[in-house]
Write an enzyme that holds these catalytic residues in place. Sequence first.
Site, PDB file in Angstrom:
ATOM      1  N   HIS A  37      11.870   1.110   1.510  1.00 17.25           N
ATOM      2  CA  HIS A  37      11.507  -0.283   1.813  1.00 17.25           C
ATOM      3  C   HIS A  37      12.572  -0.893   2.736  1.00 17.25           C
ATOM      4  CE1 HIS A  37       8.205  -0.304  -0.937  1.00 17.25           C
ATOM      5  NE2 HIS A  37       8.906  -0.395  -2.050  1.00 17.25           N
ATOM      6  N   GLY A  66       0.801  -1.222   0.000  1.00 17.99           N
ATOM      7  CA  GLY A  66       0.000   0.000   0.000  1.00 17.99           C
ATOM      8  C   GLY A  66       0.835   1.274   0.000  1.00 17.99           C
TER       9      GLY A  66
END
Length: 309
Positions: A123, A64
């Site tokens: 990330h 998301g």
Amino acid sequence: MERADSNMDAYSSLPVEKWWGDENLYLWQGFWFRLQYLQATQEVHNHFDAVPSDVILASFPKTGTTWLKALLYSIINRSSRDSLITNNPHELVPSLEVQIYRRDIASAHSPARSPSGGIFNTHIPYQLLPETIKTGECRVVYITRNPKDTFVSLWHFVGNSTKPWPLEMALERFCSGVVPYGSYFDHVLGYWKESLERPKKVFFISYEELKEDPKTHVKRLAEFLGCPFSGEDEEEKEVEEIVRSCSFERLSNLEVNKSSDRPTWLPLPYSSYFRQGGMGDHKNYLDPEMIKRIDTITHEKLHGSGLVF
Ligand code: A3P
């Protein structure tokens, strides 16, 4: 497990494994990385100098990130929310290791503050973040997602890149942790534990929570980021408008996001970041045995952490 190719001196001592097609992943400090992002990840780890006003949007891939980029940008830059009409969210909130610290792309290697006022995405697992983020005053917002839907989204995304990724093989890689930035479970746990330790600095939310009640969570996010909504009628409308303008239905129908354009730094075209945008899609792809396999490992890994999917 093999060792990295001998001609890549810097990485030759790292464990290496194939994860899909001919591509290898490299194990650095307990997590797996694609070679093109590993050097940038190390640079972020060693050099990124977070300042207190920075906001770090952290996530495991396919949980998301694109949606949360749109939401955080809109919450923080309320007056320029319309930028989303002509810019893909990845343009508005740059990634530290994909855009800013990569040496092989033209605009990279400048740790300057982002145009959106210091919202950055990464990330990189919590365990490998630079000390300036871990111990500094900046805020971190982490989004996670049900592992089965994350896996199915990742499988589609990777399989769309150049060649199909057989589902069984993909599942084996996901469950053994050999996926970029994996393992998924260690990634989630790193941020989860830190959000319990430092709730004023690390905000933890799931895709499912956000989907079920976006208005409430947009308000919570604004509060956490130090720019709360007042609760007056006007502001309530503003919250509704942010939720609407960042919804899957709206973003995926904008020309910019339907585009097959792909800037050099993005692995796939803009349109690839909008697929189905729902919950429970794994049921359409995974058989009961596959579901059981992910559920079992989820239980084993998260058991006792307080985190439940
Ligand atoms: P699906 O593949 O299940 O559809 P990321 O941005 O981390 O790469 O995650 C991509 C996933 O988020 C994809 O999931 C994508 O469709 C979904 N997504 C993108 N924009 C969204 C939005 N505005 N609202 C909800 N989901 C969104």
